[in-house]
Design a protein around this motif. Structure first.
Motif, mmCIF file in Angstrom:
data_model
loop_
_atom_site.group_PDB
_atom_site.id
_atom_site.type_symbol
_atom_site.label_atom_id
_atom_site.label_comp_id
_atom_site.label_asym_id
_atom_site.label_seq_id
_atom_site.Cartn_x
_atom_site.Cartn_y
_atom_site.Cartn_z
ATOM 1 N N ILE A 186 45.010 30.099 29.922
ATOM 2 C CA ILE A 186 45.664 30.094 31.236
ATOM 3 C C ILE A 186 45.709 31.488 31.858
ATOM 4 N N GLN A 187 46.195 32.478 31.108
ATOM 5 C CA GLN A 187 46.390 33.808 31.695
ATOM 6 C C GLN A 187 45.058 34.463 32.054
ATOM 7 N N VAL A 188 44.080 34.354 31.163
ATOM 8 C CA VAL A 188 42.754 34.913 31.457
ATOM 9 C C VAL A 188 42.143 34.201 32.658
ATOM 10 N N SER A 189 42.315 32.882 32.739
ATOM 11 C CA SER A 189 41.793 32.114 33.875
ATOM 12 C C SER A 189 42.448 32.528 35.182
ATOM 13 N N LEU A 190 43.762 32.769 35.158
ATOM 14 C CA LEU A 190 44.465 33.177 36.372
ATOM 15 C C LEU A 190 44.048 34.577 36.814
ATOM 16 N N ILE A 191 43.799 35.459 35.857
ATOM 17 C CA ILE A 191 43.295 36.803 36.192
ATOM 18 C C ILE A 191 41.903 36.681 36.824
ATOM 19 N N ASN A 192 41.075 35.834 36.248
ATOM 20 C CA ASN A 192 39.737 35.616 36.819
ATOM 21 C C ASN A 192 39.832 35.032 38.230
ATOM 22 N N LYS A 193 40.775 34.107 38.424
ATOM 23 C CA LYS A 193 40.971 33.507 39.746
ATOM 24 C C LYS A 193 41.369 34.562 40.777
ATOM 25 N N ALA A 194 42.138 35.541 40.325
ATOM 26 C CA ALA A 194 42.572 36.626 41.217
ATOM 27 C C ALA A 194 41.509 37.710 41.339
ATOM 28 N N ARG A 195 40.361 37.494 40.686
ATOM 29 C CA ARG A 195 39.182 38.358 40.717
ATOM 30 C C ARG A 195 39.388 39.678 39.968
ATOM 31 N N GLY A 196 40.369 39.699 39.037
ATOM 32 C CA GLY A 196 40.497 40.848 38.153
ATOM 33 C C GLY A 196 39.295 40.931 37.224
ATOM 34 N N VAL A 281 51.579 28.506 26.436
ATOM 35 C CA VAL A 281 50.157 28.259 26.229
ATOM 36 C C VAL A 281 49.331 29.413 26.803
ATOM 37 N N GLY A 282 48.233 29.757 26.110
ATOM 38 C CA GLY A 282 47.326 30.778 26.626
ATOM 39 C C GLY A 282 46.948 31.826 25.609
ATOM 40 N N GLU A 283 47.779 31.978 24.574
ATOM 41 C CA GLU A 283 47.424 32.842 23.455
ATOM 42 C C GLU A 283 46.902 31.965 22.317
#
Length: 612
Positions: A186-196, A281-283
């Motif tokens: 989840i966290q990696v996906s959200l960072i990717n969504k924010a284009r980090g 969830v996410g780790e």
């Protein structure tokens, strides 16, 4: 008189005796050989991983042109920039996304690898550069895209525990090596969504449950302020990356202080959201009992060099729209993000802020109390009201001891052993492990009274909290936790207190190995996991000569804990000192607001430039 077996046992009994001895000897030998083979196997895996990381770094160096084409002055400016600063640099075309990323990659290669501070576990440089080039193309078509996404053009680091496609989430355990994730959490996906742009992963302790980042795979991380000091844990590598200016912003996780302790040791900013505001969830999932604790659960949050940057990353992690667009297989069916919203607390001009200088179960050195005073003075200068928190003695004690009482309830370090899978435990856990394995009868009726008799008050109090419990007693303690949490928050509410300032930890960054003997210093952070409130950590000052180094009333003592704390304060001058800001459940916005107001007055980054 000579001892002879035939005088004591019949021939038949002697056969049974020799047989039993032989069985025990064979069992012992088999067990020894088995453990030896496991350690040898894990040793080879660890060596293979270290060599693979070194080889990846070397191949990257040889295959890429790492020149940024920027002036040294601009590179230095970028390294010290916030997210907003970097976006401005990109928008004004002073640098490209690729050039910004190369600045941080070069910095990481220069100071964060195993031959220096030893802060990283994996690199994602090649893929990150490809993404940077893609973003540069998008900017050429529409420069406004820089501001469309929260992390567009921003290099990001993540703690080793996060699920990231193609990478191990090891928790510092050899048994988890070479088992890369097949998807982004989840966290990696959200960072990717924010284009980090995630370009590196950071080091942590074995099992991620102590405040010294060391494991048998990657080794020990070193503090940028002083290499003889720990970086904290478990998100220690992440905090040190920020302090060494190897990353713009990163994410860690926190179950007893694992974001805030590294932030305090490394003089950076971090925030632990409350459980009600985020997902578990996410780790990577750890085994059996360790993932079954529901009284105290891990929190996920950012580490950075400014409050504004923490706010940006929390906005990314709490983004309900982006989360709704993630694949169902990645989402948490029990969680729906709540977007950050500052409109409510912005309506209140004057805040009432409480403060706590110390908890009596472990007195901090004067530098920690001075930091609290300076944070309070900063808020007074902004027109806010400051009041001292005066808790009842029993409530204060319950707050201090609830965490070890609940976490150690399983007894005998069982969940740790489940996850070690035969790997030898690091020495930082040995004292803790021994304490949990002492039978409750011995702890209660022999060890505790002896500690009291010999003047070991601090150890006497804590020794009674670290033994295994039956289900009934665990439920009794869980009930105590609920009542304690309610009582504390009710106290704040009845006194109209908006937030509370407390020391960032029990002392400044500890010397290497001291986490083994000073686990009690973490009570200043684990309290807020037990109460489950949002808690932020921020730098205020640095340790000075003289009174700062003293623990009031404990300069001469027979209490071993304070003797070790006094030893730890030797040569502590110059280390950063943080405070924590806590508020009510679901009030992360209030924590960030108070931190921002303190930051505006204290100006730590301006007055105390980061080392290295």
């Amino acid at each position: 008189m000579n001892f002879r077996l035939q005088n004591w046992f019949s021939k038949k009994e002697q056969k049974y005796l020799f047989g039993a001895v032989g069985i025990f000897a064979l069992y012992g030998l088999t067990n020894f050989i088995s453990k030896y083979r496991i350690q040898k196997k894990y040793g080879k895996l660890c060596e293979r991983k270290r060599n693979e990381l070194k080889r990846s770094i070397q191949e990257f160096r040889e295959s890429q042109n790492l020149s940024t084409g920027l002036t040294q002055e601009l590179e230095k400016q970028i390294l010290n920039s916030t997210i907003a600063d970097i976006k401005e640099i990109l928008f004004e075309k002073k640098a490209t996304v690729k050039q910004v990323l190369l600045v941080f990659i070069n910095r990481t290669l220069s100071v964060a690898t195993s031959d220096n501070l030893n802060l990283i576990t994996d690199i994602n440089f090649t893929e990150a550069l490809l993404e940077a080039e893609k973003q540069d193309q998008e900017i050429s078509q529409d420069p406004q895209i820089i501001y469309k996404y929260d992390l567009f053009g921003i290099p990001v680091s993540v703690k080793d525990t996060y699920i990231h496609k193609g990478f191990d989430n090891t928790y510092g355990l050899a048994s988890r090596l070479f088992k890369p994730a097949t998807y982004d959490g989840i966290q990696v996906s959200l960072i990717n969504k924010a284009r980090g742009i995630i370009f590196v992963r950071s080091n942590l302790p074995q099992l991620a449950m102590t405040f010294e980042s060391i494991n048998r795979i990657f080794g020990r991380s070193l503090n940028p302020w002083n290499k003889d000091r720990a970086v904290g844990g478990s998100s220690g590598g992440e905090a040190a990356l920020q302090a060494a200016r190897c990353s713009v912003i990163g994410i860690g996780s926190d179950i007893g202080g694992s974001i805030r302790i590294p932030a305090a040791f490394c003089g950076v900013y971090g925030i632990k959201p409350g459980i009600g505001r985020q997902t578990e969830v996410g780790e990577g999932i750890i085994e059996k009992a360790a993932s079954g604790m529901i009284n105290i659960r891990p929190s996920k949050g950012p580490l950075g060099r400014s409050v504004d940057d923490l706010t940006v990353m929390l906005r990314v992690l709490f983004n309900s729209k982006n989360y709704s667009e993630l694949p169902c297989s990645v989402q948490d069916p029990y969680w729906q993000p709540q977007d950050l919203d500052f409109t409510q607390n912005a309506k209140k001009d004057k805040l009432k802020i409480g403060y706590i200088e110390q908890f009596n179960d472990l007195l901090p050195p004067n530098c920690m109390k001075r930091a609290v005073q300076e944070a309070c003075q900063a808020l007074v200068s902004k027109g806010h009201e400051i009041v001292q928190i005066n808790l009842e003695k029993e409530l204060e004690h319950e707050l201090a001891v609830a965490f070890p009482r609940l976490v150690a309830a399983e007894g005998g370090f069982k969940s740790f052993e489940d996850n070690l899978q035969g790997e030898k435990i690091i020495e930082e856990y040995e004292l803790m492990e021994t304490g949990t394995k002492i039978p409750i009868f011995l702890q209660t009726y022999i060890l505790a009274p002896l500690l009291k008799i010999f003047g070991q008050k601090t150890l006497h109090v804590m020794s009674k909290q670290t033994h295994g419990l039956d289900v009934y007693q665990f439920l009794v303690n869980s009930g105590k936790q609920k009542r304690m949490n309610f009582q504390f928050l009710q106290y704040l509410k009845s006194n109209s207190i908006d937030a509370v300032i407390v020391p960032g930890f029990g002392c400044p960054a500890v010397k290497h190995g001291a986490s083994k003997v000073l686990p009690l210093a973490a009570l200043y952070t684990w309290i807020w996991n037990t109460v489950d409130v949002p808690a932020g950590s921020m730098p205020i000052t640095r340790v000075q000569e003289g009174d700062d180094l003293k623990i009031e009333g404990k300069e001469r003592t027979i209490d071993l804990v304070y003797i070790m704390m006094n030893q730890n304060m030797k040569n502590a001058q110059g280390l950063p000192v943080n405070v924590q800001v806590i508020s009510y459940p679901n009030q992360e916005e209030m924590v960030l607001r108070v931190m921002k107001e303190i930051e505006g007055v204290v100006k730590f980054n301006e007055n105390h430039p980061y080392p290295y």
